[in-house]
Design a protein around this motif. Sequence first.
Motif: not given
Length: 299
Positions: A251-256, A258-259, A296
């Motif tokens: 929840e806190h790190h998925r976007s990171y 992915q980047r 990912l």
Amino acid sequence: MKIKETIARLAALLLACAAFDARAVDAVIFDRAASSADLRREYSKVLLQQVMERTVPEFGPYTIEYADAHMERPRLLEALKDGKLINVTAYPADAKWLKTLRAVPVPTDMGLQSWRIALIDRKNQERIRKLVLPGGLKEMTAGVGSVWVTRASLQDNGFHYVTGSNYIGLFDMLVAGRFDYFPRGVNEIFQEYDLRKQAFPQLAIEDSIVLHDNIPSMFFVSPKNPRLYKRIRAGMESLLKDGTLERLVLEHHRSYLQRAQLCKRRRVDLPNKDIDPAMLSRRELWLDPFDPRLGLCRK
């Protein structure tokens, strides 16, 4: 009568002790960030709140406060040993801390911080893409805090580095050309870049290499507070067992993640001689960012 009176008094004492324990409040004093731009503690604060809430049925009420001022690692260690100004923190584990403090043996981020990519001056990107690994990277110079466990990992594995005395100053050293790259955890680097890219337009996130140093971030508890250690350990194991810890991490790190596009990067492993083999053997402790079920790695 004396025997009956003695029994009655003992019973009353036990009831009083039970009532006292029921009213006991576990007081957490967590460490303070280096500045308002230092967001490294935000996830750990959320996780700690979850841990304390999960353990209310067994341990009772709690409070969470924060230290009056930020402390660099040497002072932080001494304060944790004493347990008065601060009694809990979350940090990458080094040998001295593991021997001195009570380390909760469940990585707070399931090992994500040990996947490291680098901040660089963008003019060096093409040169880094062409490096023959790992030798080419060893010929370049990393920047790292003088007392960070990452420094020991780089040293143990034959990498060149220069040190800075504090976290904030390392960004200035990078843009001034004092070193070539600044390894950061995938959980840290994007917030750090986004906060500083306008002030430092030459700053870039290196796009071709990932370092894996196997240094777990853990909750460290003052040895003066064994009950609090027991509580946090029980809470972490509970969150791990029912999948809540993994959900929080993603929840806190998925976007990171992915980047970061880790699957497109060349990997350099930095073995960690200080890690407990028992932790490594518990596969459920570690989130594998290359696991297909996480989605990912784009095909």
